[in-house]
Design an enzyme around this catalytic site. Structure first.
Site, PDB file in Angstrom:
ATOM      1  CB  SER A 166       2.302   5.790   7.613  1.00 28.04           C
ATOM      2  OG  SER A 166       1.528   6.535   8.525  1.00 28.04           O
ATOM      3  CB  THR A 167       5.352   8.431  10.285  1.00 26.55           C
ATOM      4  OG1 THR A 167       4.128   8.196  10.964  1.00 26.55           O
ATOM      5  CG2 THR A 167       6.088   9.591  10.940  1.00 26.55           C
ATOM      6  CG  ASP A 288      -2.464   0.340   6.304  1.00 30.41           C
ATOM      7  OD1 ASP A 288      -3.092  -0.650   5.892  1.00 30.41           O
ATOM      8  OD2 ASP A 288      -2.589   1.484   5.822  1.00 30.41           O
TER       9      ASP A 288
END
Length: 343
Positions: A166-167, A288
């Site tokens: 993600s990030t 996640d």
């Protein structure tokens, strides 16, 4: 303490929608807005927000130019809010390499506005945790090393590699895939990113990697020397097809507040690939992928997690480690070697 936000967009409607939606979250506060970069400069310097959302197609000065100036003189976590056009997606990729932390798509209907409020709020909270100087250095290193030499793999393996991020993940994924040789086993990649943006991301990777990289399409086969990137706004599953594997692209609700979700892909890999899988979980906020990675491990997969020192946000890897889903924790620059060693 609330995360303070400044919204920069030339559209009054977009500024109003983003302000309204973000204000629903008790942990967020919109402290200012601006209609162009010149106004934004004064607002940001005066209010010193924690995070800025920035459109990249604006009058008087484009967002990329403004972003570069901010990164040089007033470094701050920036999230790009861009249109879903191919041009907007391509510019968003340039923005990520110029130092933007993340990217989201502008809402285009009532449903997308509702989901945007969830997704953007999560991305802002993640961005607020980013050490912007560390992120800038990684972005510059990633951009400068696209022609790096790759490692070698002596024999073909029958395994499948599943990567989730993600990030900060765009740079991390690039750092890994550019190191892998052309005979690397099939790879599936899930990066939290909107539709169209994933296509631009895959196309960029395809230009600079020895392996081929493409945005996944329903029915695509998992092939040696190819990575398939989950398309934005869709979930990607791995399915058995005779003696081979292919992907299924499908709609569905947000999972862990994401679509595509790493958990969806990892769980499918656990079910159909089992002990022939290698899982890799990278930088990102939230959990996640952690549960899906645990399922992979329970089915005999070998799993790697990026370490805290090299993660832009040590959320997803941390949660996977806490669940006991990880076999080895390694710094980003050692992940390609660790993957090949596991093969």
């Amino acid at each position: 303490m609330k995360t303070r936000i400044v919204i920069v967009d030339d559209s009054l409607i977009v500024r109003q929608v983003l302000t309204r939606e973000l204000s629903r979250d008790p942990d967020l506060e919109v402290v200012g807005t601006a209609s162009d970069p010149y106004i934004a400069r004064d607002v940001i310097v005066s209010l010193r927000p924690d995070v800025v959302t920035l459109d990249i197609e604006m009058p008087r000065m484009d967002g990329i130019t403004f972003l570069k100036k901010l990164m040089r003189y007033f470094p701050i976590p920036i999230i790009i809010v861009s249109s879903l056009t191919k041009h907007g997606s391509s510019m968003a990729m340039d923005a990520l390499h110029a130092g933007a932390v993340d990217v989201v798509a502008k809402p285009h209907n009532a449903q997308s506005i509702a989901e945007l409020s969830i997704v953007l709020a999560e991305k802002i909270k993640a961005a607020a945790q980013v050490n912007i100087e560390k992120y800038r250095i990684q972005s510059l290193m990633s951009f400068a090393q696209t022609n790096r030499s790759t490692l070698a793999l002596a024999t073909i393996s029958s395994k499948i590699i599943a990567i989730g991020a993600s990030t900060g993940g765009t740079q991390a994924i690039e750092a890994i895939l550019t190191q892998l040789p052309e005979n690397t086993p099939p790879i599936v990649v899930v990066q939290h990113m909107p539709e169209n943006f994933t296509k631009s991301f895959a196309e960029r990777l395809d230009r600079i990697c020895q392996i081929s990289v493409k945005e996944g399409e329903n029915g695509d086969a998992l092939l040696i020397g190819r990575a398939l990137v989950a398309p934005g706004n869709k979930h990607m599953l791995v399915k058995k097809s005779g003696n081979n594997f292919q992907i299924e692209i499908k709609d569905g609700p947000l999972v862990c507040r994401q679509r595509p979700a790493v958990d969806v892909t990892f769980r499918s890999v656990a079910r159909v690939v089992g002990k022939k899988a290698i899982g890799v979980i990278l930088t990102g906020m939230g959990n996640d992928g952690a549960a899906g990675m645990l399922e992979m491990k329970q089915q005999g997969a070998y799993n790697l997690a990026q370490d805290e020192a090299t993660s832009i946000v040590y959320g997803m890897p941390k949660e996977a480690v806490k669940l006991g889903a990880v076999d080895k924790i390694v710094p980003l620059d050692m992940i390609p070697r660790s993957i090949l060693a596991a093969l």
